[in-house]
Structures are given as structure tokens and as C-alpha cells.
Design a protein around this motif. Structure first.
Motif, PDB file in Angstrom:
ATOM      1  N   ARG A   2      -2.484 -57.550  48.060  1.00 63.60           N
ATOM      2  CA  ARG A   2      -3.449 -56.903  48.948  1.00 63.60           C
ATOM      3  C   ARG A   2      -4.423 -56.070  48.129  1.00 63.60           C
ATOM      4  NH1 ARG A   2      -2.207 -56.600  54.380  1.00 63.60           N
ATOM      5  NH2 ARG A   2      -4.242 -55.669  54.599  1.00 63.60           N
ATOM      6  N   TRP A  14      -9.276 -59.963  55.238  1.00 60.02           N
ATOM      7  CA  TRP A  14      -8.003 -60.496  54.763  1.00 60.02           C
ATOM      8  C   TRP A  14      -7.197 -61.093  55.923  1.00 60.02           C
ATOM      9  CZ3 TRP A  14      -2.687 -59.702  55.131  1.00 60.02           C
ATOM     10  CH2 TRP A  14      -1.911 -60.192  54.064  1.00 60.02           C
ATOM     11  N   TRP A  40      -6.821 -63.506  47.820  1.00 65.64           N
ATOM     12  CA  TRP A  40      -6.337 -64.278  48.971  1.00 65.64           C
ATOM     13  C   TRP A  40      -5.864 -65.645  48.518  1.00 65.64           C
ATOM     14  CZ3 TRP A  40     -11.596 -63.095  51.572  1.00 65.64           C
ATOM     15  CH2 TRP A  40     -11.628 -61.746  51.918  1.00 65.64           C
ATOM     16  N   TYR A  91       2.518 -56.449  54.732  1.00 67.94           N
ATOM     17  CA  TYR A  91       1.161 -56.984  54.666  1.00 67.94           C
ATOM     18  C   TYR A  91       0.796 -57.869  55.852  1.00 67.94           C
ATOM     19  CZ  TYR A  91       1.987 -55.570  49.844  1.00 67.94           C
ATOM     20  OH  TYR A  91       2.311 -54.855  48.725  1.00 67.94           O
ATOM     21  N   THR A 136     -10.726 -63.105  43.884  1.00 70.76           N
ATOM     22  CA  THR A 136     -10.117 -62.983  45.201  1.00 70.76           C
ATOM     23  C   THR A 136      -8.615 -62.783  45.066  1.00 70.76           C
ATOM     24  OG1 THR A 136      -9.670 -64.104  47.278  1.00 70.76           O
ATOM     25  CG2 THR A 136      -9.958 -65.499  45.375  1.00 70.76           C
ATOM     26  N   ASP A 188     -12.204 -54.707  54.394  1.00 71.37           N
ATOM     27  CA  ASP A 188     -11.473 -55.609  53.506  1.00 71.37           C
ATOM     28  C   ASP A 188     -10.216 -56.133  54.203  1.00 71.37           C
ATOM     29  OD1 ASP A 188     -10.991 -56.941  51.058  1.00 71.37           O
ATOM     30  OD2 ASP A 188      -9.580 -55.386  50.472  1.00 71.37           O
ATOM     31  N   GLU A 189      -9.522 -55.258  54.920  1.00 68.23           N
ATOM     32  CA  GLU A 189      -8.318 -55.662  55.664  1.00 68.23           C
ATOM     33  C   GLU A 189      -8.663 -56.646  56.778  1.00 68.23           C
ATOM     34  OE1 GLU A 189      -6.510 -52.043  56.991  1.00 68.23           O
ATOM     35  OE2 GLU A 189      -5.292 -51.853  55.180  1.00 68.23           O
ATOM     36  N   TYR A 232     -13.963 -67.131  52.067  1.00 64.35           N
ATOM     37  CA  TYR A 232     -12.871 -67.656  51.253  1.00 64.35           C
ATOM     38  C   TYR A 232     -13.165 -69.096  50.877  1.00 64.35           C
ATOM     39  CZ  TYR A 232      -8.186 -69.002  49.721  1.00 64.35           C
ATOM     40  OH  TYR A 232      -7.125 -69.450  48.980  1.00 64.35           O
ATOM     41  N   GLN A 251      -5.912 -64.968  56.395  1.00 61.46           N
ATOM     42  CA  GLN A 251      -4.490 -65.282  56.582  1.00 61.46           C
ATOM     43  C   GLN A 251      -4.259 -66.078  57.869  1.00 61.46           C
ATOM     44  OE1 GLN A 251      -2.200 -64.840  54.169  1.00 61.46           O
ATOM     45  NE2 GLN A 251      -3.960 -64.093  53.020  1.00 61.46           N
TER      46      GLN A 251
END
Length: 426
Positions: free
Chosen positions: A400, A290, A425, A109, A423, A286-287, A385, A294
Motif C-alpha cells: 500500500r 487503489w 498495484w 488493506y 506502481t 490514493d486509497e 493502471y 483492486q
């Protein structure tokens, strides 16, 4: 102080003149002006002085600045990679499912930054990695420069030796002892449109790091190269093929001054939905979202979360031909100058929407407010977020999620209905 909306005005013309002269001397960059208001966007150099132990200022509650004191933990190329590597190791120690690896030892991930080494410190590690795949291409970038300055590509060890070695010794030395470089595995299979390489410039606003609250600007854009892409080693020196920076591409013979070699993110979405399908496109974005969250989580523990600060970052993302997004770098001062009419409109709106979140309702700034503005002032921003909301959502689920509930159409509908946005995350 002043705002883009012009609701807070200067007290007198004399005070206005004094303040403007003061700001210019201290390195503030003027963003906009009319007869009622001025707004100055502080440069990263000036921030160092503002928060310096020796020469710094004590900011009052009605003073807000547009950088965090040590923003460079995310925006310097070497420090960004260092913090992401530390973040991975910490998650691994905690046994987090996010730090899961495959049978080859690669993160499943958290593999969103190309393999990167710092030079000169990691020279021997780089050589070891290079020899595992001697046909690979690598890109070298000075850590503290922008706009594509000082970047070059290599595919032979002899090229870096020529650049770096002192002829009298066998050890690595940089040309300048002050200048550090990063060297990253070059993404040599970028997604091409019209045969040309492009990257994404996305704007992300962080109002606070603890708790982390960030916003994604919906009006990002793609920056295209002017020359068709080729992985041919004979074109490694042709920056019009490899670097998307407008500062470089605008000097190309094929540069178009009307559209500036840019596409809106919405146009990219339409193109991908029509060529690859809607589900795959939603998964890609979406990735991307994300990855951004991160990267912010990676630096949050080391970021000086001063209550007077907010920051609008310029994220550079490259998508490869398998529709995997890669984080290339994060800019502390994304360009606010415009190269086209559409660019000017986008950046004006970006500044306006940013200030409406940082200083809601055009009122006098107050660093003590809870920094959670009402939805009606977000403009083209959407909440990416919110750590407080995420923690109230309950226990951690799949690391994920691909449902798109946190962002995009479904997430927007959830917010419209007043429901907490789910979420993954955390």
C-alpha cells in the motif's frame, strides 16, 4: 458507425435511416446527433442479446460495443461482493501481503467494502452478525435495481422478519422468489460537509481486462443529500437524509436545480486540503484509486474479455469521518442525462473522451489494435493502471504505497517526462 468527433460519416442518408431504425428496435440508446453523425450507446439488456448463445451476433472487426458480455460480475451488487470475497481468499492462499489481517481477523488493506450478506442465502449468517452488535444500522438493496429503488434501512431484526418471513414457517423467504437482496452494514459516520452526507461518482474506463488497462476520469463529482444528516433512528425512513441518488434527491423540497446538489471532485480536494491538509487528502485519493484497481483485479479472472468491448463504469464511493473510503457499488450504465448545465458539459466531454480512447482519431473501429492510445487522445482521462507496465516495473514492493506516484500530480509529471509510472498495484 459514427464518432462524437464526426470524422466517420454515414455513407448515405438511406443507410443512416435504416441503421437508426434498426438500432432503436434493438435497444440502443441515442447519445448524440448532428447532421454528420450519430452515436448509439448500447443498453445492458441489449448486450445480453448481442452475446447470447441462442440469438447472438458475430461481431466484425470494425464493431465495438460499450459493455463486456458479463459486466454484471462487477456491477450487480451481490456479484461484486462475491468476487471481492473470492479475490481476498485467493490472495490469502497465495500468502500475498495484501491479504494481511490484524489481530481481530480484519483485512488491513482489503477492508474497503462494508460487511455484506446476500439474502435470502446468507440470512442465518446475517442474524449471527447482527446479534454481535444489535444497535447497528443496516441498509438493504435489491441486487438488480438502480437509482435508489427498493432501498431501505433497518436497525431491528423484527423489521427484516416482517419484510421477509412467511408467517407459516420459520425460514427466510424473499417477497419475490426472483429478487435477491444484499444487506450491508450502514456507514453511519459519513464525512459531512455543511452537515450533509455525500458520495463520490467517479468514472473509470476499462479498455481490456487481460491485460488489465484502466483509466480514471478527472472530472468526477460529489452528490449531496438535500437534508442534513442525522444518525437518529427516527429518520431511518427519510431517504433525503441517507441516499445521495439524484433520482431521489431531485424530488426534495430543498433540491437546487442550478447546481443540482453537486460539487466537482476538484472542489472536494480544495475543501479537504484546506480543512484536513494536503498530505491527508492525497492519501485519501490514493486509497480511492487503489480500491478501484483492486475491484477490477477481483473480477478480471471471471470477466469475458471480448476484444470488441470497452466499458465506462460509474463508481460510487463514500468517505467516512476518518477519511476512509468505502466502495458502495459500481454502475454499468452511469447516467448520461444531465440535471444542470455543468452536468451536460461534463457528460458530453465524458462521452467524447471515452470514444477517443475506444476509437482513436475518429477512425473506423478496429478491435485488433493494441488498445493503448497515445497520450494526446486521453483528454480528461489519465492512466490509472496498466498491467503490462506494472509487470515491467520489477518485483512487488510495499502493498500500500502512499507516495501518490501512481496517480495525481507526481504520476502526471512522471508520464510527462516519458518515464514509466511506478506502481504498487501488482
Amino acid at each position: 458507425s459514427g464518432t462524437m468527433a464526426g470524422k466517420v460519416k454515414w455513407v448515405t442518408d438511406i443507410e443512416k435511416s435504416v441503421l437508426i431504425n434498426n438500432f432503436e428496435k434493438r435497444g440502443w440508446i441515442q447519445v448524440a446527433e448532428n447532421e454528420d453523425w450519430n452515436f448509439y450507446w448500447m443498453s445492458v439488456q441489449t448486450i445480453r442479446n448481442v452475446f447470447s448463445v441462442e440469438t447472438g451476433y458475430r461481431l466484425s472487426d470494425d464493431q465495438i460495443v460499450n459493455h463486456f458480455p458479463n459486466h454484471y460480475e462487477l456491477t450487480r451488487k451481490d456479484l461484486m461482493v462475491k468476487n471481492i470475497k473470492r479475490y481476498r481468499k485467493e490472495l490469502e492462499k497465495e500468502g500475498s501481503p495484501l491479504a494481511e489481517k490484524d489481530e481481530n481477523g480484519k483485512y488491513i488493506y482489503l477492508d474497503f467494502v462494508p460487511v455484506t450478506f446476500m439474502l435470502p442465502a446468507d440470512y442465518n449468517l446475517f442474524v449471527e452478525e447482527f446479534r454481535k452488535n444489535p444497535s447497528s444500522t443496516w441498509i438493504m438493496k435489491p441486487c438488480g435495481k438502480a437509482q435508489g429503488k427498493g432501498i431501505f434501512l433497518i436497525n431491528k431484526l423484527s423489521q427484516i422478519k416482517k419484510w421477509s418471513r412467511d408467517s407459516k414457517t420459520s425460514s427466510f423467504v424473499s417477497q419475490s422468489s426472483k429478487e435477491a437482496y444484499v444487506i450491508s452494514l450502514y456507514i453511519n459516520n459519513p464525512l459531512l460537509i455543511g452537515g450533509k452526507k455525500f458520495d463520490l461518482r467517479l468514472y473509470v474506463l476499462v479498455s481490456t481486462y487481460r491485460p488489465l488497462r484502466c483509466y480514471m476520469y478527472k472530472l468526477g463529482f460529489c452528490r449531496f443529500c438535500t437534508v442534513k444528516y442525522t444518525p437518529s433512528t427516527s429518520e431511518l425512513d427519510n431517504m433525503f437524509v441517507h441516499l445521495t441518488n439524484v433520482a431521489i434527491q431531485k424530488h426534495g423540497d430543498d433540491y437546487n436545480h442550478i447546481h443540482g446538489g453537486k460539487w466537482t471532485v476538484s472542489n472536494l480536494r480544495l475543501y479537504l486540503e484546506s480543512t484536513r491538509g494536503k498530505e491527508v487528502t492525497n492519501k485519501l485519493f490514493d486509497e480511492i484509486h487503489w480500491i478501484i484497481v483492486q475491484s477490477l483485479k477481483a473480477v478480471a479472472p471471471v470477466m469475458n474479455n471480448d476484444k470488441h468491448c470497452f466499458e465506462c463504469y460509474g463508481y460510487d464511493i463514500i468517505i467516512d469521518d476518518k477519511l476512509k473510503p468505502w466502495l458502495i457499488e459500481v454502475n454499468a450504465s452511469p447516467s448520461l442525462t444531465s440535471s444542470t448545465a455543468n452536468d451536460r458539459i461534463l457528460k458530453y466531454n465524458l462521452i467524447n473522451d471515452t470514444l477517443n480512447i475506444a476509437v482513436p482519431n475518429g477512425e473506423i473501429p478496429d478491435c485488433k489494435w493494441n488498445k493503448s492510445p497515445p497520450k494526446e487522445v486521453l483528454g480528461n482521462y489519465e492512466v490509472l493502471y496498466d498491467e503490462e507496465m506494472a509487470q515491467s516495473d520489477g518485483p512487488e514492493r510495499d502493498p500500500r504505497g502512499r507516495s501518490g506516484q501512481s496517480t495525481g500530480a507526481k504520476g502526471s509529471r512522471a508520464r510527462d517526462l516519458g518515464k514509466p509510472v511506478l506502481t504498487t498495484w501488482k
